[in-house]
Design a protein around this motif. Sequence first.
Motif, mmCIF file in Angstrom:
data_model
loop_
_atom_site.group_PDB
_atom_site.id
_atom_site.type_symbol
_atom_site.label_atom_id
_atom_site.label_comp_id
_atom_site.label_asym_id
_atom_site.label_seq_id
_atom_site.Cartn_x
_atom_site.Cartn_y
_atom_site.Cartn_z
ATOM 1 N N TRP A 498 0.822 -1.215 0.000
ATOM 2 C CA TRP A 498 0.000 0.000 0.000
ATOM 3 C C TRP A 498 0.849 1.255 0.000
ATOM 4 C CZ3 TRP A 498 -4.509 -1.228 -1.627
ATOM 5 C CH2 TRP A 498 -5.042 -2.489 -1.319
ATOM 6 N N GLY A 499 2.058 1.132 0.489
ATOM 7 C CA GLY A 499 2.941 2.305 0.598
ATOM 8 C C GLY A 499 3.328 2.937 -0.726
ATOM 9 N N VAL A 500 3.070 2.248 -1.836
ATOM 10 C CA VAL A 500 3.444 2.878 -3.110
ATOM 11 C C VAL A 500 2.273 3.650 -3.716
ATOM 12 C CG1 VAL A 500 5.242 1.176 -3.632
ATOM 13 C CG2 VAL A 500 2.928 0.807 -4.477
ATOM 14 N N GLU A 501 1.114 3.596 -3.034
ATOM 15 C CA GLU A 501 -0.097 4.154 -3.639
ATOM 16 C C GLU A 501 -0.198 5.681 -3.560
ATOM 17 O OE1 GLU A 501 -2.208 2.567 -5.506
ATOM 18 O OE2 GLU A 501 -0.996 0.788 -5.192
ATOM 19 N N LEU A 502 0.175 6.255 -2.411
ATOM 20 C CA LEU A 502 -0.080 7.689 -2.206
ATOM 21 C C LEU A 502 0.609 8.558 -3.262
ATOM 22 C CD1 LEU A 502 -1.301 9.950 -0.486
ATOM 23 C CD2 LEU A 502 0.709 9.825 0.989
ATOM 24 N N GLY A 503 1.863 8.259 -3.523
ATOM 25 C CA GLY A 503 2.610 9.036 -4.527
ATOM 26 C C GLY A 503 1.926 8.950 -5.884
ATOM 27 N N LYS A 504 1.456 7.710 -6.219
ATOM 28 C CA LYS A 504 0.778 7.513 -7.507
ATOM 29 C C LYS A 504 -0.477 8.378 -7.559
ATOM 30 C CE LYS A 504 1.651 2.544 -8.092
ATOM 31 N NZ LYS A 504 0.974 1.265 -8.247
ATOM 32 N N GLN A 505 -1.228 8.371 -6.439
ATOM 33 C CA GLN A 505 -2.492 9.131 -6.374
ATOM 34 C C GLN A 505 -2.244 10.619 -6.552
ATOM 35 O OE1 GLN A 505 -4.492 8.575 -2.598
ATOM 36 N NE2 GLN A 505 -5.165 6.544 -3.272
ATOM 37 N N LEU A 506 -1.220 11.118 -5.846
ATOM 38 C CA LEU A 506 -0.965 12.556 -5.894
ATOM 39 C C LEU A 506 -0.441 12.988 -7.258
ATOM 40 C CD1 LEU A 506 0.549 13.410 -2.389
ATOM 41 C CD2 LEU A 506 -1.814 13.485 -3.145
ATOM 42 N N ALA A 507 0.260 12.076 -7.937
ATOM 43 C CA ALA A 507 0.833 12.452 -9.245
ATOM 44 C C ALA A 507 -0.264 12.728 -10.271
ATOM 45 C CB ALA A 507 1.774 11.360 -9.742
ATOM 46 N N LYS A 508 -1.429 12.099 -10.104
ATOM 47 C CA LYS A 508 -2.502 12.248 -11.109
ATOM 48 C C LYS A 508 -2.977 13.696 -11.240
ATOM 49 C CE LYS A 508 -4.415 7.718 -11.599
ATOM 50 N NZ LYS A 508 -5.278 6.781 -10.926
ATOM 51 N N PRO A 509 -3.493 14.315 -10.136
ATOM 52 C CA PRO A 509 -3.915 15.719 -10.289
ATOM 53 C C PRO A 509 -2.765 16.637 -10.651
ATOM 54 C CG PRO A 509 -4.047 15.018 -7.984
ATOM 55 C CD PRO A 509 -3.788 13.795 -8.796
ATOM 56 N N ILE A 510 -1.565 16.334 -10.170
ATOM 57 C CA ILE A 510 -0.416 17.200 -10.504
ATOM 58 C C ILE A 510 -0.165 17.155 -12.010
ATOM 59 C CG2 ILE A 510 2.077 17.535 -10.213
ATOM 60 C CD1 ILE A 510 1.796 16.852 -7.300
ATOM 61 N N LEU A 511 -0.278 15.971 -12.591
ATOM 62 C CA LEU A 511 -0.083 15.834 -14.046
ATOM 63 C C LEU A 511 -1.101 16.707 -14.789
ATOM 64 C CD1 LEU A 511 1.173 14.519 -16.558
ATOM 65 C CD2 LEU A 511 -0.402 12.588 -16.243
ATOM 66 N N ALA A 512 -2.361 16.634 -14.339
ATOM 67 C CA ALA A 512 -3.396 17.443 -15.001
ATOM 68 C C ALA A 512 -3.064 18.924 -14.870
ATOM 69 C CB ALA A 512 -4.755 17.141 -14.385
ATOM 70 N N GLU A 513 -2.581 19.333 -13.701
ATOM 71 C CA GLU A 513 -2.231 20.745 -13.504
ATOM 72 C C GLU A 513 -1.060 21.150 -14.405
ATOM 73 O OE1 GLU A 513 -3.809 20.426 -8.937
ATOM 74 O OE2 GLU A 513 -1.645 20.594 -9.295
ATOM 75 N N ILE A 514 -0.060 20.282 -14.486
ATOM 76 C CA ILE A 514 1.100 20.590 -15.338
ATOM 77 C C ILE A 514 0.644 20.757 -16.788
ATOM 78 C CG2 ILE A 514 3.228 19.595 -16.308
ATOM 79 C CD1 ILE A 514 3.744 18.373 -13.546
ATOM 80 N N GLN A 515 -0.225 19.834 -17.205
ATOM 81 C CA GLN A 515 -0.675 19.907 -18.597
ATOM 82 C C GLN A 515 -1.483 21.177 -18.870
ATOM 83 O OE1 GLN A 515 -2.301 15.943 -18.797
ATOM 84 N NE2 GLN A 515 -0.432 15.121 -19.731
ATOM 85 N N LYS A 516 -2.172 21.675 -17.824
ATOM 86 C CA LYS A 516 -2.946 22.925 -18.010
ATOM 87 C C LYS A 516 -2.126 24.145 -17.592
ATOM 88 C CE LYS A 516 -6.938 20.832 -16.294
ATOM 89 N NZ LYS A 516 -7.666 20.895 -15.084
ATOM 90 N N LYS A 517 -0.869 23.916 -17.285
ATOM 91 C CA LYS A 517 0.034 24.990 -16.822
ATOM 92 C C LYS A 517 -0.538 25.706 -15.592
ATOM 93 C CE LYS A 517 2.708 25.798 -20.976
ATOM 94 N NZ LYS A 517 2.478 24.495 -21.508
#
Length: 538
Positions: A498-517
């Motif tokens: 389970w310890g690898v999940e949080l980083g994966k979860q947080l990366a998702k919205p960050i990716l969307a934000e990066i793509q929208k600058k």
Amino acid sequence: MLPSIDPTTTKSWAELKVLAKESNSSIQELFQKDPKRVEKFSFELESTYFDFSKNTIDDDTMSALLALAKECELADAIKALFSGAKINQTEDRAVLHTELRRLSEKSSYSDQVRKELDKVEKASDRIINGEWKGYSGRRITDIVNIGIGGSDLGPKMVTYALRPYWKSIKPHFISNVDAQQLHEELEELNPETTLFIIASKTFTTQETMTNAETARSWFLKNGGSEPDVSRHFVAVSTNKKAVEEFGIDTENMFEFWDWVGGRYSLWSSIGLVIACTIGYSDFENLLLGAEAMDNHFKDSDFENNIPIVAALIGIWHNNFLGYESQAILPYDHRLRFLPSYLQQADMESNGKSVDRSGKKVNYQTGPIIWGEPGTNGQHAFYQLIHQGTKIIPCDFLMIANPAHEYTDHHDKLLSNFLAQPEALLKGKSKEEVQAELQESNGLDIDVLPFKIFEGNRPSTSILVNELNPFNLGMLISFYEHKIFVQGVIWNIFSFDQWGVELGKQLAKPILAEIQKKETGNHDASTSALMKGAQDMRK
Ligand code: F6P
């Protein structure tokens, strides 16, 4: 189901604490006290020799550790593992990687395992002998395994460890979402003669799916067409639906099952790249070696059980002597990926801080695993191992017979493999340094204190006759079972992550934000980094 037994409440835990406080003999003194020490603490299985005698253990500690294993109901846990009980409780799964290599006996899993092995055999034979043709009619020369974690580290480690067994195929491994890795490999490859294996248990992992999509676009842009994809892309997964959605014909899918953990999956069709590189019969020899260690682990009494003894010594180091890490030091270039493979195997399994009843533990669990091949490490971090303030238990591994004919090199390698654990054990006393410094060296500073080695630093030596598939299978299985035993005693669930999940979860919205600058709503540091990165990007 495994019971929840807090190891710190056992009688033997208390006893071990006292022993740790009272133990004041150095390892060298333990050798002097007991002429049978090497015999007692070393074991041979097939043609592999395990020497635990250079660790800080004696009869009393070993018997308390063995009692701890009994109090933690290890025997039942081993039975539960092999019988297919759902011991991965937080994922409601059995843990049956041992079934993948149970070749000598029939079980209720044999038929499905055999069916997939046959498929791996057929495909790897066709690829190696050139029957499997690319779209232009040329044979396959290169295989790219796209996977990460257990779908990369195990297959990669084994494939490179068995370099002398390679047949006609050149393997490549792509794991990182950083396209630099893929880009560098693709530059060298010809789409006409390249086969991609998309290896992912879930077939949803971001890195693997991104690399797979990019590899497919590269293939289509460089001469391949949609109907050709089936000759150049195969999948290894437990997720049929996702494989179909990706566009890979399920005819070209190699299956495995949810009772195989990702980091324990190299024995399954995740090992396809291994079989295609070394040939199927040697892939089976790898499985047979693992099975030999499984049988030893399952059937031997605790005191003669090599993975159990190794695990208990690790617990002694970790929980009673306070040693926090464990170095893996293979004296063999072919085993250069063993440390990173074991990092996942061990740290993803036992890097837990909640016990099997859901309570936070108040004792140490999995150690930090790290390492590099000898002799390179000697010129990098061994200084700290010899003279630093931290005690680092080391596993030294050596192959007696190399696969090359440069005897002089091998003599030197062997001498280093022998010298390092000896140096760690013996150290160098003040008197010895004094004797060496008979004549003044003209320096202003007295160098004597800097040249003293305290010694008494623990190590295990593993000597393997030759690095063949069978012996390698045994070695990996040894480590897998050691990790299992430690997890049982630490009362944790070793087969979830389970310890690898949080980083994966947080990366998702960050990716969307990066793509929208955008910079989103994060802590001040993360926001500043996001803004900084976006400003820096051209
Ligand atoms: O890092 C987490 C993890 O789930 C590992 O346990 C696993 O080996 C890796 O990701 C890759 O997963 P998959 O094979 O499903 O792509």
